[in-house]
Design a protein around this motif. Structure first.
Motif, PDB file in Angstrom:
ATOM      1  N   LEU A 149      -9.986 -44.675  -0.213  1.00 15.37           N
ATOM      2  CA  LEU A 149     -11.438 -44.711  -0.018  1.00 15.37           C
ATOM      3  C   LEU A 149     -12.157 -44.891  -1.346  1.00 15.37           C
ATOM      4  N   GLN A 150     -11.643 -44.253  -2.383  1.00 15.28           N
ATOM      5  CA  GLN A 150     -12.239 -44.386  -3.711  1.00 15.28           C
ATOM      6  C   GLN A 150     -12.140 -45.822  -4.206  1.00 15.28           C
ATOM      7  N   ALA A 151     -11.015 -46.488  -3.898  1.00  4.35           N
ATOM      8  CA  ALA A 151     -10.845 -47.883  -4.317  1.00  4.35           C
ATOM      9  C   ALA A 151     -11.852 -48.798  -3.628  1.00  4.35           C
ATOM     10  N   GLY A 152     -12.195 -48.467  -2.384  1.00  3.05           N
ATOM     11  CA  GLY A 152     -13.166 -49.286  -1.651  1.00  3.05           C
ATOM     12  C   GLY A 152     -14.583 -49.047  -2.096  1.00  3.05           C
ATOM     13  N   ASP A 153     -14.868 -47.848  -2.635  1.00  2.00           N
ATOM     14  CA  ASP A 153     -16.215 -47.514  -3.102  1.00  2.00           C
ATOM     15  C   ASP A 153     -16.089 -46.657  -4.358  1.00  2.00           C
ATOM     16  N   PRO A 154     -15.941 -47.313  -5.535  1.00  3.83           N
ATOM     17  CA  PRO A 154     -15.676 -46.590  -6.780  1.00  3.83           C
ATOM     18  C   PRO A 154     -16.763 -45.579  -7.141  1.00  3.83           C
ATOM     19  N   ARG A 155     -17.983 -45.743  -6.644  1.00  6.18           N
ATOM     20  CA  ARG A 155     -19.073 -44.830  -6.998  1.00  6.18           C
ATOM     21  C   ARG A 155     -19.004 -43.516  -6.225  1.00  6.18           C
ATOM     22  N   SER A 156     -18.241 -43.488  -5.155  1.00  6.69           N
ATOM     23  CA  SER A 156     -18.153 -42.284  -4.324  1.00  6.69           C
ATOM     24  C   SER A 156     -17.058 -41.352  -4.832  1.00  6.69           C
ATOM     25  N   GLY A 157     -17.275 -40.058  -4.616  1.00 14.90           N
ATOM     26  CA  GLY A 157     -16.257 -39.069  -4.938  1.00 14.90           C
ATOM     27  C   GLY A 157     -15.809 -38.359  -3.677  1.00 14.90           C
ATOM     28  N   PHE A 158     -14.552 -37.946  -3.660  1.00 17.53           N
ATOM     29  CA  PHE A 158     -14.004 -37.307  -2.464  1.00 17.53           C
ATOM     30  C   PHE A 158     -13.275 -36.033  -2.860  1.00 17.53           C
ATOM     31  N   ARG A 159     -13.342 -35.077  -1.949  1.00 16.97           N
ATOM     32  CA  ARG A 159     -12.663 -33.805  -2.154  1.00 16.97           C
ATOM     33  C   ARG A 159     -11.578 -33.675  -1.096  1.00 16.97           C
ATOM     34  N   VAL A 160     -10.394 -33.305  -1.544  1.00 19.79           N
ATOM     35  CA  VAL A 160      -9.230 -33.209  -0.656  1.00 19.79           C
ATOM     36  C   VAL A 160      -8.772 -31.753  -0.582  1.00 19.79           C
ATOM     37  N   SER A 161      -8.492 -31.288   0.609  1.00 17.30           N
ATOM     38  CA  SER A 161      -7.917 -29.947   0.786  1.00 17.30           C
ATOM     39  C   SER A 161      -6.954 -29.969   1.957  1.00 17.30           C
ATOM     40  N   ASP A 162      -5.984 -29.075   1.932  1.00 13.29           N
ATOM     41  CA  ASP A 162      -5.033 -28.984   3.034  1.00 13.29           C
ATOM     42  C   ASP A 162      -4.953 -27.542   3.508  1.00 13.29           C
ATOM     43  N   TRP A 163      -4.166 -27.310   4.549  1.00 18.30           N
ATOM     44  CA  TRP A 163      -4.135 -25.989   5.181  1.00 18.30           C
ATOM     45  C   TRP A 163      -3.594 -24.904   4.265  1.00 18.30           C
ATOM     46  N   THR A 164      -2.730 -25.259   3.322  1.00 12.61           N
ATOM     47  CA  THR A 164      -2.203 -24.253   2.402  1.00 12.61           C
ATOM     48  C   THR A 164      -3.263 -23.809   1.406  1.00 12.61           C
ATOM     49  N   GLN A 165      -4.157 -24.727   1.009  1.00 16.69           N
ATOM     50  CA  GLN A 165      -5.230 -24.372   0.089  1.00 16.69           C
ATOM     51  C   GLN A 165      -6.335 -23.595   0.798  1.00 16.69           C
ATOM     52  N   ASP A 166      -6.688 -24.030   2.000  1.00 11.50           N
ATOM     53  CA  ASP A 166      -7.771 -23.380   2.732  1.00 11.50           C
ATOM     54  C   ASP A 166      -7.428 -21.946   3.101  1.00 11.50           C
ATOM     55  N   ASN A 167      -6.154 -21.634   3.227  1.00 11.85           N
ATOM     56  CA  ASN A 167      -5.728 -20.288   3.623  1.00 11.85           C
ATOM     57  C   ASN A 167      -4.756 -19.706   2.594  1.00 11.85           C
ATOM     58  N   ALA A 168      -5.010 -20.034   1.331  1.00 13.27           N
ATOM     59  CA  ALA A 168      -4.073 -19.638   0.274  1.00 13.27           C
ATOM     60  C   ALA A 168      -3.934 -18.122   0.174  1.00 13.27           C
ATOM     61  N   ASN A 169      -5.042 -17.391   0.257  1.00  9.12           N
ATOM     62  CA  ASN A 169      -4.983 -15.932   0.116  1.00  9.12           C
ATOM     63  C   ASN A 169      -4.171 -15.290   1.233  1.00  9.12           C
ATOM     64  N   LEU A 170      -4.348 -15.791   2.459  1.00 10.78           N
ATOM     65  CA  LEU A 170      -3.604 -15.237   3.593  1.00 10.78           C
ATOM     66  C   LEU A 170      -2.107 -15.436   3.421  1.00 10.78           C
ATOM     67  N   PHE A 171      -1.695 -16.669   3.114  1.00 10.47           N
ATOM     68  CA  PHE A 171      -0.263 -16.938   2.998  1.00 10.47           C
ATOM     69  C   PHE A 171       0.334 -16.301   1.745  1.00 10.47           C
ATOM     70  N   ARG A 172      -0.473 -16.157   0.703  1.00 10.27           N
ATOM     71  CA  ARG A 172       0.007 -15.461  -0.490  1.00 10.27           C
ATOM     72  C   ARG A 172       0.249 -13.987  -0.178  1.00 10.27           C
ATOM     73  N   ALA A 173      -0.650 -13.385   0.612  1.00  9.50           N
ATOM     74  CA  ALA A 173      -0.479 -11.980   0.988  1.00  9.50           C
ATOM     75  C   ALA A 173       0.742 -11.795   1.880  1.00  9.50           C
ATOM     76  N   LEU A 174       0.944 -12.708   2.829  1.00 10.02           N
ATOM     77  CA  LEU A 174       2.110 -12.613   3.709  1.00 10.02           C
ATOM     78  C   LEU A 174       3.406 -12.771   2.917  1.00 10.02           C
ATOM     79  N   LYS A 175       3.407 -13.689   1.959  1.00  8.30           N
ATOM     80  CA  LYS A 175       4.601 -13.898   1.140  1.00  8.30           C
ATOM     81  C   LYS A 175       4.882 -12.677   0.277  1.00  8.30           C
ATOM     82  N   MET A 176       3.825 -12.097  -0.301  1.00 11.31           N
ATOM     83  CA  MET A 176       3.996 -10.904  -1.124  1.00 11.31           C
ATOM     84  C   MET A 176       4.527  -9.737  -0.296  1.00 11.31           C
TER      85      MET A 176
END
Length: 419
Positions: A245-272
């Motif tokens: 998308l950035q290549a098609g519109d160089p002036r635009s910026g995009f933010r990317v996130s996935d399920w591990t980032q959105d719920n990082a605290n939860l999964f970090r607590a479960l792992k701990m």
């Protein structure tokens, strides 16, 4: 079959009846201690992994595997973003969305995430339509200003299908009398139950176009939600989409996130929590290893005359050490193998055992209205079993070093003086 002398003698000591029955009892206690520790570790970690998988699956039923959103401003060309995403074979579905913090008011008030969706495309990225217990997702028609609530949210607000709720957004517009908060009355058209408190009490869904009108976003959206064939590739796929998308519109910026980032605290607590539990339960295996040290030290003391005779027959101190290391290591191996088999069998039958206990004592150990599950979830992972077995074997091996070293230092003349 040929066996090295230390191995043959070590096996002989393991099978032979001992003059001191207490030593045999300590050896048996060592085997049982290691076996119980390994069994407890395998079963506990399998249950914790099962709960972690259950939470993840329930959460991802309603949440996106990954999102691509505009950086600091609404994403306008979202149709192109959806088209580009669906061209990637790793993507199973893509749909636009708007999310806005809101306060929903009725008999009570409750803050909730207000999500705008396209009903026809929502099934591609979530199971919201399948989780509806009342109403239909298709009822969210543009301009109808209808809303779908989580069951716990509806109960707290004291509303049901057909009732009205007032939605207040954290968005203000100017007026002759100053800033006015954006508010709109919606009619409840459906209620869903996801089995996950974050959604059941904290999510409300409306039509995308209705929310665009309220927020005066034009055709813009917060971003595009993605569902993957393999959720572990979520971040890589979302990043590739943002790059295209950035290549098609160089002036635009995009933010990317996935399920591990959105719920990082939860999964970090479960792992701990899982890690700490593994460390604590490892102490049971360590107790078995300490018992093994005790039994081996007593065995060496009991076999002083035998050691002296072996030394006079030509056995070197190193070979004497190997004799007791073989004998002690075999105890550790027997305990570990027994524990692994017991842990696997217990884990595979844990749900049946739980139901049997409930039937015998007439109690419900995991009430569905509290835990949102009907059984005890388990996830037996080969990596966990392998790690536990290796740790137990290492502990058992280390426990044999001191007694074997002590046996190697036995002086033949001193040992035979009083025989």
């Amino acid at each position: 079959m040929f066996k090295p002398v230390p191995v043959a003698i070590g096996l002989r000591y393991l099978r032979a009846k001992r003059r001191n029955g207490f030593i045999s009892f300590i050896s048996l206690a060592s085997i049982l201690g290691i076996a119980l520790g390994v069994t407890a570790l395998i079963t506990t970690l399998a249950v914790m992994s099962g709960f972690q998988r259950e939470i993840r699956d329930r959460m991802l039923q309603m949440a996106a595997h990954a999102t691509v959103s505009g950086y600091g401003e609404p994403l306008q060309d979202w149709q192109r973003a959806v088209k580009v995403a669906l061209e990637d074979k790793r993507v199973d579905g893509a749909a636009p969305y708007i999310e806005k913090i809101s306060l929903i008011l009725s008999a009570n008030s409750q803050p909730a995430m207000l999500r705008g969706v396209v009903p026809a495309q929502e099934d591609k990225v979530s199971v919201l339509g399948q989780k509806l217990v009342q109403g239909k997702l298709a009822d969210l028609q543009p301009g109808s200003f209808r809303i779908v609530l989580g069951r716990e949210l509806a109960v707290w607000l004291g509303v049901s299908v057909g009732d009205d709720v007032l939605v207040a957004l954290d968005d203000f517009r100017s007026s002759p009398v100053g800033g006015v908060q954006t508010m709109k009355r919606f009619k409840v058209s459906g209620i869903f139950e996801a089995g996950y408190n974050e959604f059941d009490k904290g999510l409300a869904v409306v039509n995308l176009q209705d929310l665009q009108r309220l927020l005066r976003m034009g055709d813009g959206v917060t971003g595009v939600r993605l569902k993957m064939h393999d959720m572990d590739q979520a971040f890589d796929v979302a990043r590739d989409l943002a790059t295209k998308l950035q290549a098609g519109d160089p002036r635009s910026g995009f933010r990317v996130s996935d399920w591990t980032q959105d719920n990082a605290n939860l999964f970090r607590a479960l792992k701990m929590e899982k890690t700490v539990m593994a460390i604590l339960l490892s102490l049971i295996v360590a107790m078995g290893a300490f018992n093994l040290v005790s039994s081996q030290v007593m065995l060496v003391t009991d076999k002083q005359a035998d050691i002296a005779i072996l030394r006079t027959l030509g056995l070197t101190p190193r070979q004497v050490m190997q004799v007791f290391m073989v004998q002690g290591s075999l105890i550790g191996i027997i305990g570990t193998v027994s524990g692994v088999l017991g842990g696997i069998l217990l884990t595979l039958n844990l749900d049946r055992i739980l139901k049997g206990i409930e039937a015998v004592f007439g109690v419900q150990l995991l009430p569905e209205d509290v835990y949102y599950i009907t059984g005890l979830p388990t996830d037996l992972q080969a990596s966990d079993v392998g790690t536990i077995a290796c740790v137990a074997l290492v502990m058992a091996f280390l426990a044999t070093l001191y007694p074997a070293w002590r046996a190697a230092r036995t002086a033949p003349a001193e040992a035979l003086r009083y025989e």
